[in-house]
Structure formats: C-alpha cells, structure tokens
Write a protein that holds these residues in place. Sequence first.
Motif, mmCIF file in Angstrom:
data_model
loop_
_atom_site.group_PDB
_atom_site.id
_atom_site.type_symbol
_atom_site.label_atom_id
_atom_site.label_comp_id
_atom_site.label_asym_id
_atom_site.label_seq_id
_atom_site.Cartn_x
_atom_site.Cartn_y
_atom_site.Cartn_z
ATOM 1 N N UNK A 133 -0.543 -10.042 -3.518
ATOM 2 C CA UNK A 133 0.789 -9.723 -4.033
ATOM 3 C C UNK A 133 1.222 -8.371 -3.488
ATOM 4 N N UNK A 134 2.445 -8.332 -2.981
ATOM 5 C CA UNK A 134 2.891 -7.096 -2.358
ATOM 6 C C UNK A 134 3.421 -6.079 -3.346
ATOM 7 N N UNK A 135 4.017 -6.531 -4.463
ATOM 8 C CA UNK A 135 4.602 -5.532 -5.336
ATOM 9 C C UNK A 135 4.312 -5.811 -6.791
ATOM 10 N N UNK A 136 4.810 -6.884 -7.331
ATOM 11 C CA UNK A 136 4.686 -7.051 -8.770
ATOM 12 C C UNK A 136 4.671 -8.520 -9.138
ATOM 13 N N UNK A 137 4.172 -8.778 -10.304
ATOM 14 C CA UNK A 137 4.336 -10.104 -10.869
ATOM 15 C C UNK A 137 5.006 -9.922 -12.204
ATOM 16 N N UNK A 190 2.955 -3.616 -11.411
ATOM 17 C CA UNK A 190 3.218 -3.169 -10.056
ATOM 18 C C UNK A 190 1.876 -2.929 -9.376
ATOM 19 N N UNK A 191 1.587 -3.744 -8.377
ATOM 20 C CA UNK A 191 0.298 -3.686 -7.701
ATOM 21 C C UNK A 191 0.110 -2.355 -6.973
ATOM 22 N N UNK A 192 1.172 -1.862 -6.359
ATOM 23 C CA UNK A 192 1.053 -0.613 -5.589
ATOM 24 C C UNK A 192 0.722 0.583 -6.472
ATOM 25 N N UNK A 193 1.435 0.706 -7.592
ATOM 26 C CA UNK A 193 1.219 1.866 -8.462
ATOM 27 C C UNK A 193 0.180 1.595 -9.539
ATOM 28 N N UNK A 194 -0.194 0.326 -9.695
ATOM 29 C CA UNK A 194 -1.142 -0.116 -10.724
ATOM 30 C C UNK A 194 -0.628 0.207 -12.127
ATOM 31 N N UNK A 195 0.705 0.160 -12.280
ATOM 32 C CA UNK A 195 1.322 0.414 -13.578
ATOM 33 C C UNK A 195 1.835 -0.882 -14.167
ATOM 34 N N UNK A 196 1.746 -0.944 -15.483
ATOM 35 C CA UNK A 196 2.147 -2.117 -16.241
ATOM 36 C C UNK A 196 3.312 -1.715 -17.129
#
Length: 114
Positions: free
Chosen positions: A2-6, A74-80
Amino acid sequence: KRSREDGSINDLSTQRRNVFFELDGKIKTLNEMGTVPSCAMELLRTGTHGLDKIKEICAKYNYPTPTEIKMIYDVKTKKFNVAYQYKEICSAKTNISAGEVFMNWITAKKNEST
C-alpha cells in the motif's frame, strides 16, 4: 504494498464493516485487491469483533455508542486517524444505506486524489 493509506468504515447500528485501500494513488475496494476470499472474510470478521467490543465498552460505562467509525492508517507516517459519528446516519429515517455511505466516502477520497 500500500502506497499511502487504507480506510475502513464501520456502521455500528447494522454491524456493517467495509474497507478500501489506496495503492499507487488509486482507490481500490477489498474485492478489487484480488484478496483470497477467506482472508477477506477474516479481515471483516476481525473488524466486526472489534465493533462488538466497542459496543460492550460503551454500554458498560453508559456512554453513547458511535453510529459510524471511519479509520485511516497512513503507511508512510505510520499514523492512525479515527473519526466517530454519533448522529443517525444509516436508517429508514435518513433513507441512506451503509453501502451508500461507504461508496460516498470512496468517491470523496478519489476526488481528493485527482
């Protein structure tokens, strides 16, 4: 990958859960990801179990149960990020189904990307 988010949407009143993913700038539903059906069902079952726990905790502490939960990771920032709704969204009164709410969110996310 995943490039950005789910994203996932949960309707606690009808116990409906659905997810979508953003992959290389394109929004894809779980069905479009080519996921093995048993894995997709396990993902949705796990989410539903989580919804049951939220309802139990709200009842235990006499707190209103959310009618909708939108979650983004957000996969890049690892923030939920989580957004809760408490107003009636999906019902005969509103004449809106959980499926419509989900599809509207997907459309909004697609519009953000363009």
